[in-house]
Design an enzyme around this catalytic site. Sequence first.
Site, PDB file in Angstrom:
ATOM      1  N   LYS A  54       1.057  -1.003  -0.004  1.00 19.18           N
ATOM      2  CA  LYS A  54       0.196  -0.018  -0.362  1.00 19.18           C
ATOM      3  C   LYS A  54       1.328   1.349   0.554  1.00 19.18           C
ATOM      4  O   LYS A  54       0.055   2.416  -0.283  1.00 19.18           O
ATOM      5  CB  LYS A  54      -0.659   0.243   1.428  1.00 19.18           C
ATOM      6  N   HIS A  55       1.710   1.245   0.225  1.00 20.16           N
ATOM      7  CA  HIS A  55       3.341   2.624   0.336  1.00 20.16           C
ATOM      8  C   HIS A  55       4.178   2.379  -0.491  1.00 20.16           C
ATOM      9  O   HIS A  55       4.403   0.948  -0.732  1.00 20.16           O
ATOM     10  CB  HIS A  55       3.472   2.433   2.080  1.00 20.16           C
ATOM     11  N   TYR A  56       4.337   3.143  -1.246  1.00 18.52           N
ATOM     12  CA  TYR A  56       5.797   3.719  -1.861  1.00 18.52           C
ATOM     13  C   TYR A  56       5.770   1.948  -2.851  1.00 18.52           C
ATOM     14  O   TYR A  56       6.587   1.145  -2.931  1.00 18.52           O
ATOM     15  CB  TYR A  56       7.234   3.029  -0.870  1.00 18.52           C
TER      16      TYR A  56
END
Length: 163
Positions: A54-56
């Site tokens: 979900k991140h980066y």
Amino acid sequence: MSEEKILSFDGDELQKYEPNRYPFLFIDRVTECVPGKYAKGYKNLTNNEWFFPKHYPGHPIMPAAIQTEALSQMLTIAFTTMNEIDDIYVEGASWKVKFIKEIRPGDRLDIVAEVKSYKRGVGKGVSRGYVDGELACEVEVTLVIPSVLDKYRPKKAEQHAER
């Protein structure tokens, strides 16, 4: 002079002292703990961690908020293992943080948390995270443990009587 009792906890045992549960429990094991003094342990990071996809995207790293929480959770263990504390609810915290090195899937975050002071339900400490022996992140934390703090607060009737 008495010897200090050194504790250790696997994932199931540490849940007696840490209120967070999956997916918000960010430590896997407590390898060494002297209540009221320090706690050491780790978090193994895999590609399966819910926060990496979900991140980066394309450059997965452990988000700063989750690093802060992992370090704070280890410090919480050093406090909640003390005999004086009869619950594990920790309220309110303040943080001073440093992020030094990216933490990626496959890393093991070794965490060392040290209690600096504790009085009347308010504890202060520092927690450091290491990857491959290098400092990756650090947090200074102040925690409030209401069940202990409430013992020292004047009761409402006493407060009104003083006026």
